[in-house]
Write an enzyme that holds these catalytic residues in place. Structure first.
Site, mmCIF file in Angstrom:
data_model
loop_
_atom_site.group_PDB
_atom_site.id
_atom_site.type_symbol
_atom_site.label_atom_id
_atom_site.label_comp_id
_atom_site.label_asym_id
_atom_site.label_seq_id
_atom_site.Cartn_x
_atom_site.Cartn_y
_atom_site.Cartn_z
ATOM 1 N N HIS A 179 0.955 -1.264 -0.076
ATOM 2 C CA HIS A 179 0.039 0.179 -0.211
ATOM 3 C C HIS A 179 1.021 1.295 -0.174
ATOM 4 O O HIS A 179 0.343 2.537 -0.235
ATOM 5 C CB HIS A 179 -0.860 0.075 1.175
ATOM 6 C CG HIS A 179 -2.021 -1.077 1.067
ATOM 7 N ND1 HIS A 179 -3.539 -0.787 0.828
ATOM 8 C CD2 HIS A 179 -2.088 -2.377 1.137
ATOM 9 C CE1 HIS A 179 -4.167 -1.829 0.732
ATOM 10 N NE2 HIS A 179 -3.287 -2.920 1.168
ATOM 11 N N ASP A 388 3.632 9.513 -0.907
ATOM 12 C CA ASP A 388 2.394 8.838 -0.622
ATOM 13 C C ASP A 388 1.999 7.876 -1.513
ATOM 14 O O ASP A 388 2.195 8.003 -2.644
ATOM 15 C CB ASP A 388 1.197 9.893 -0.521
ATOM 16 C CG ASP A 388 0.128 9.497 0.593
ATOM 17 O OD1 ASP A 388 0.256 8.251 1.182
ATOM 18 O OD2 ASP A 388 -0.444 10.286 1.020
#
Ligand code: ADQ
Length: 491
Positions: A179, A388
């Site tokens: 992720h 991110d």
């Protein structure tokens, strides 16, 4: 995998009977939290999240199981059934929590994988604990998965599980999804157990990343650290096992968010929020986990400067920042919280006046409906992480702008920037350009905002969480055909 087979039963000395499952999700945390009712009894509540929303139907159809830690150290919890599938808790001792989770996962891997924006720390005992806990998760998955079943391992805390599981259960189809970003070669090479982590991941049939660049970083590393054969996105190990490394950008339950945002309660709450803020011309909003990767220091500094120079006027503009408490036992996070408290206090003290604070800062977690109301109330959403993997907040904002209005200022270092090209893209380290982008987003004409928002909404609705899970699981179940096809083409 979807055939309705009667669950076989296996037994385990610690947990009693656990029915086997054709589809198993393995994640550091369970998708449920224990809550205490007013009468003192405890119950499990499903924590809302894209992953569980997307996987729930697949788990139900396949007598599925979710394996993960239940959130209380030094406690063994028996497996149970919730939402139509098995929940299999994995115990962690307090020491393992400190070493495997807070240590190796969140103070070594997390900063390293995010461009080392904070200095990663390495301790050999943290690594030892990471190995022990990964083995425990792998053992549990091996026990629970049905013959020829599918196991999907999630995220950086469990990178060794694919190899450990393959050694125990070569019959399984094993998928892995990261992720968070996968770092460039130069950074990854600093990791002391770099080869072990790489080999751990290569145990999977399919390794999923958020963006193509991350999959490429991974393949380059395999070249550098091993002599395994690579062809396009396929890596062949000496055992003959082939792993595919590909990008699967994660998304959100866009339809679900839209429905919440359009409910009368949320519409009314959004209006109330704006009234409480003094009916300003523009509400700027930031919503993040309180994490040093999210670029909060730089963002708040940019707003401080805009308010103090008069480019933004506290009578007409307001910046709301909601930060969810996160990993508060890890040193970097404690320091960050103090820094942000101080920075916001200083700016409000210098620029604000009685009854008016240019920055409204909330250090709290809010329910999904409140989140949707905030998104509805915000004219300009500010998502400026330093790095991110994806960033779901950006996509949630877009899904909630049902009137095709509002503007998104987005860091080019968020995975989401690849898909949301019509956002106002910024380098969050460049405070002057960030300020300019905030003003440009604020001053854009309604037509310009609509043009950009329409395009972003199309992208988010076409590529929602179901699309993500469907693509990954399809590719996992057909990975052998893909590999054979590539081998044919290679000649
Ligand atoms: P995170 O780093 O947690 O996830 P993000 O993708 O933004 O980052 O997801 C945050 C989630 O938490 C969102 O769904 C958001 O609604 C929720 N949230 C944030 N602040 C909140 C608050 N104050 N109250 C309640 N909820 C709040 C990691 C990676 C990301 C990747 C995701 C999914 O770091 O890059 O996008 O996993 O793969």
């Amino acid at each position: 995998m979807t055939s309705a087979r009667a669950p076989r039963r296996t037994s385990s000395p610690t947990t009693g009977d656990v029915p086997t499952a054709a589809f198993v999700v393995v994640a550091n945390r369970l998708h449920v939290d224990r809550v205490e009712d007013p009468d003192g009894s405890t119950a499990w509540r499903t924590s809302p999240g894209g992953l569980v929303t997307a996987l729930e139907p697949v788990l139900r159809r396949n007598q599925g199981a979710w394996i993960g830690w239940h959130g209380a150290p030094d406690e063994v919890v028996e497996p149970f059934v919730q939402d139509g599938f098995q929940v299999v808790p994995v115990p962690l001792s307090r020491q393992e929590l400190e070493e495997y989770y807070e240590g190796f996962s969140n103070a070594s891997l997390w900063p390293l994988y995010h461009d080392s924006v904070a200095l990663p720390e390495y301790h050999r005992e943290w690594w030892d604990s990471y190995v022990t806990v990964n083995q425990r998760f792998a053992d549990k998955a091996a026990e629970v998965a049905e013959t020829d079943g599918v196991v999907w391992v999630q995220d950086y805390q469990l990178q060794l599980v694919p190899k450990m599981l393959r050694e125990l259960r070569p019959d399984l189809k094993i998928g892995f999804f990261l992720h968070i970003p996968f770092p460039p070669r130069e950074l990854f090479l600093q990791l002391p157990p770099r080869r072990e982590v790489l080999e751990g991941l290569l145990g999977a049939d399919l390794i999923g990343f958020q963006v193509p660049g991350a999959a490429q970083n991974f393949i380059r590393l395999v070249h550098r650290l091993t002599d395994y054969l690579t062809h396009r996105d396929a890596i062949t190990l000496p055992s003959g096992h082939v792993a595919l490394a590909r990008a699967y950008p994660i998304s959100i339950d866009a339809g679900g968010f839209q429905a919440i945002a359009d409910s009368p309660e949320v519409i009314a709450r959004a209006e109330e929020i704006r009234r409480d803020l003094g009916d300003p011309e523009t509400v700027f909003l930031g919503v993040d986990r309180l994490d040093y990767t999210k670029g909060l220091r730089q963002r708040i500094k940019a707003f401080g400067e805009l308010f103090s120079t008069g480019d933004l006027d506290q009578d007409r503009h307001v910046f709301v920042q909601v930060a969810t408490p996160s990993r508060e036992r890890v040193e970097h996070y404690r320091r960050l919280r103090d820094d942000i408290d101080m920075l916001v206090g200083r700016i409000n003290g210098e620029v604000g006046r009685i009854g008016r604070s240019p920055i409204n800062y909330l250090h709290t977690s809010v329910p999904r409906e409140e989140m949707a109301a905030l998104y509805r109330a915000a004219d300009v959403m500010v998502v400026t992480p330093l790095r991110d993997g994806m960033n779901l907040v950006a996509k949630e904002y877009v899904a909630c702008r049902t009137g095709n209005d509002g503007a998104l200022v987005l860091s080019e270092f968020a995975g989401a920037a690849r898909e949301l090209k019509q956002a106002y893209l910024v380098n969050p380290y460049d405070i002057n350009k960030t300020k300019a982008a905030l003003l440009a987003a604020n001053h854009a004409s309604p037509e310009e905002k609509t043009r950009r928002m329409r395009a972003m909404r199309k992208q988010v609705f076409r590529h929602d969480i179901d699309h993500w899970a469907g693509r990954f699981l399809h590719d996992l179940s057909t990975s052998e055909a893909v590999i054979a096809d590539q081998a044919d083409q290679a000649g």
